[in-house]
Design an enzyme around this catalytic site. Sequence first.
Site, PDB file in Angstrom:
ATOM      1  N   HIS A 166       0.815  -1.226   0.000  1.00 28.82           N
ATOM      2  CA  HIS A 166       0.000   0.000   0.000  1.00 28.82           C
ATOM      3  C   HIS A 166       0.845   1.272   0.000  1.00 28.82           C
ATOM      4  CE1 HIS A 166      -4.055  -1.795   0.786  1.00 28.82           C
ATOM      5  NE2 HIS A 166      -3.262  -2.827   1.010  1.00 28.82           N
ATOM      6  N   ASP A 374       3.492   9.583  -0.830  1.00 28.45           N
ATOM      7  CA  ASP A 374       2.309   8.849  -0.391  1.00 28.45           C
ATOM      8  C   ASP A 374       2.001   7.773  -1.435  1.00 28.45           C
ATOM      9  OD1 ASP A 374       0.053   8.246   1.141  1.00 28.45           O
ATOM     10  OD2 ASP A 374      -0.608  10.332   1.274  1.00 28.45           O
TER      11      ASP A 374
HETATM   12  P1  ADQ Z   1      -2.925   6.266   4.952  1.00 29.72           P
HETATM   13  O1  ADQ Z   1      -1.528   6.750   5.077  1.00 29.72           O
HETATM   14  O2  ADQ Z   1      -3.637   6.039   6.219  1.00 29.72           O
HETATM   15  O3  ADQ Z   1      -3.006   4.937   4.068  1.00 29.72           O
HETATM   16  P2  ADQ Z   1      -4.931   7.658   3.137  1.00 29.72           P
HETATM   17  O4  ADQ Z   1      -4.867   6.924   1.862  1.00 29.72           O
HETATM   18  O5  ADQ Z   1      -5.085   9.121   2.941  1.00 29.72           O
HETATM   19  O6  ADQ Z   1      -3.659   7.448   4.072  1.00 29.72           O
HETATM   20  O7  ADQ Z   1      -6.160   7.116   3.977  1.00 29.72           O
HETATM   21  C1  ADQ Z   1      -6.567   7.734   5.169  1.00 29.72           C
HETATM   22  C2  ADQ Z   1      -8.003   7.296   5.488  1.00 29.72           C
HETATM   23  O8  ADQ Z   1      -8.303   7.741   6.813  1.00 29.72           O
HETATM   24  C3  ADQ Z   1      -9.038   7.925   4.566  1.00 29.72           C
HETATM   25  O9  ADQ Z   1      -9.987   6.963   4.187  1.00 29.72           O
HETATM   26  C4  ADQ Z   1      -9.663   9.034   5.411  1.00 29.72           C
HETATM   27  O10 ADQ Z   1     -11.026   9.259   5.157  1.00 29.72           O
HETATM   28  C5  ADQ Z   1      -9.504   8.504   6.814  1.00 29.72           C
HETATM   29  N1  ADQ Z   1      -9.387   9.643   7.744  1.00 29.72           N
HETATM   30  C6  ADQ Z   1      -8.513  10.657   7.673  1.00 29.72           C
HETATM   31  N2  ADQ Z   1      -8.720  11.536   8.667  1.00 29.72           N
HETATM   32  C7  ADQ Z   1      -9.743  11.068   9.385  1.00 29.72           C
HETATM   33  C8  ADQ Z   1     -10.422  11.519  10.583  1.00 29.72           C
HETATM   34  N3  ADQ Z   1     -10.082  12.623  11.253  1.00 29.72           N
HETATM   35  N4  ADQ Z   1     -11.421  10.758  11.032  1.00 29.72           N
HETATM   36  C9  ADQ Z   1     -11.761   9.618  10.391  1.00 29.72           C
HETATM   37  N5  ADQ Z   1     -11.166   9.157   9.304  1.00 29.72           N
HETATM   38  C10 ADQ Z   1     -10.156   9.857   8.801  1.00 29.72           C
HETATM   39  C11 ADQ Z   1      -2.077   4.018   3.449  1.00 29.72           C
HETATM   40  C12 ADQ Z   1      -1.075   4.651   2.490  1.00 29.72           C
HETATM   41  C13 ADQ Z   1      -1.809   5.451   1.428  1.00 29.72           C
HETATM   42  C14 ADQ Z   1      -2.825   4.567   0.706  1.00 29.72           C
HETATM   43  C15 ADQ Z   1      -3.680   3.794   1.690  1.00 29.72           C
HETATM   44  C16 ADQ Z   1      -4.531   2.740   0.979  1.00 29.72           C
HETATM   45  O11 ADQ Z   1      -0.155   5.485   3.196  1.00 29.72           O
HETATM   46  O12 ADQ Z   1      -0.896   5.998   0.488  1.00 29.72           O
HETATM   47  O13 ADQ Z   1      -3.658   5.385  -0.093  1.00 29.72           O
HETATM   48  O14 ADQ Z   1      -2.892   3.121   2.665  1.00 29.72           O
HETATM   49  O15 ADQ Z   1      -3.756   1.886   0.196  1.00 29.72           O
END
Ligand code: ADQ
Length: 475
Positions: A166, A374
């Site tokens: 990921h 990312d």
């Molecule tokens: P993450 O680094 O966790 O994921 P991201 O892809 O942006 O990053 O996902 C974050 C998730 O958390 C989103 O679904 C978002 O809605 C949720 N979120 C953020 N802030 C929140 C809050 N305050 N309350 C509730 N929910 C919140 C890792 C990798 C990424 C990759 C994903 C999936 O680092 O690059 O996109 O896995 O493969």
Amino acid sequence: MNTEMRRNSIVVVANRLPIDETVAPDGVREWRRSPGGLVSALHPILREVRATWIGWAGGTGRAPELPDVDGVALRAVPLSTKEFHQYYEGFANSTLWPLYHDAVEQPVHHRRWWEAYQRINRRFAEMTAEVAEREALVWVHDYHLQLMPAMLRALRPDVRIGFFLHIPFPPAELFMQLPRRAELLRGLLGADLVGFQGRYGAQNFTQLANRLLGAQSRYPEIVFEGRVVRTGAFPISIDTAAMEELASRPEVVRRAAQIRADLGGPENVILGVDRLDYTKGIEHRLTAYRELLADHTLKVPNTVMVQVAVPSRERIEHYRILRDRVEREVGRINGEFGRVGVPAVHYLNQNFDRAELAALYRAADVMVVTPLRDGMNLVAKEYVASRVDGGGRLVLSEFTGAAAELRQAFLVNPHDLEGLKEGLLRALDADPADASRRIRAMRRYLRAHDVRAWARSYLTALDDSGALAAALNNG
Ligand code: ADQ
């Protein structure tokens, strides 16, 4: 057992199980499916087949017995407190995470951590070997479990093994810093298919297999120890229809209007939503905003910023330092540019439910997503999908996987402060017709490339028999 049968059974292996333990006000504990994430992505697929999910349940000590979740059997892998510290906080999150994200923070190396990582990967492999049906499909996820494919293959040569990373897979110059680099690579090469978010990751991996282990490779295939290992790019996505539906609900639309009113009815709301992680470039965007306020290009209360940062991995030193730095910067901006009752930055260090997030997305004129690196970034995709009204503008770092797909975003290099400020202003000043054309184009893209399409394309590539793909197309 015939091929048709064997592909009717799948084991998903990920560090975390897709559930959280909740404690009701009366003290009753229960397990709930985690919102969002992999489980919703895989749900439509897992429903069609016999599925087991193996992962850690979150606590330390004995592993709990767990109920099935939506027809998926759950098996918990135990971790002791020491193992949690060495394998999870240590090797996974203090060695691999920073290294794989361009070493934006210094990776930390400890031999003990590596030993724990090996031991836990073996534990996952053993449990998988025990539960997988004959010739089942096994889908292993993410950087915590890179040794597992080869360990599982040694125990169960009959199963078909997929691995998906990921986070970014780094270029050779960085990967070569790992003291046990060859072992990690051998671990991954135990899979039949090694999938990445983007083509760069897949190419880096292919080159390393050749350079470090002398594997014959011609992208996207690697021949290693007489087997063919496939690799490729499988950019993950979101449940676009579910996001659209949520963002269209009258109560979410009302809540978005309420949020704007609570912010003092500004002309422009700039929003950031991230896990509080040093890869996300939160400080870079705060600095850009501060400088735009300082030179009077932006003014409070016409423009305000909301920064949501979910607390994460707070026991790790890098994360504690980051939290302090972000809070200091927010304090500085508010001290210099806020007014009584009107802060320049509203900083929320909390978790929100999906509906509140959707309302925030709909309340924001400009979403700023500025990671230094990312794998994908789902927040950017969620924001776009939630703009069913055709409004909103997305400022997006070039260094996210999402930037390769969301081409109509206002792309920026977060290291270039002037460029970042300019990108923000371009988004704020964009002609509404142009902005709306961009959002609509990205929404169309996300409808065709949603998380189901992602899972289907990965599993179709993994399942050489074609039986699973047939079942999915019928389903
Ligand atoms: P993450 O680094 O966790 O994921 P991201 O892809 O942006 O990053 O996902 C974050 C998730 O958390 C989103 O679904 C978002 O809605 C949720 N979120 C953020 N802030 C929140 C809050 N305050 N309350 C509730 N929910 C919140 C890792 C990798 C990424 C990759 C994903 C999936 O680092 O690059 O996109 O896995 O493969």
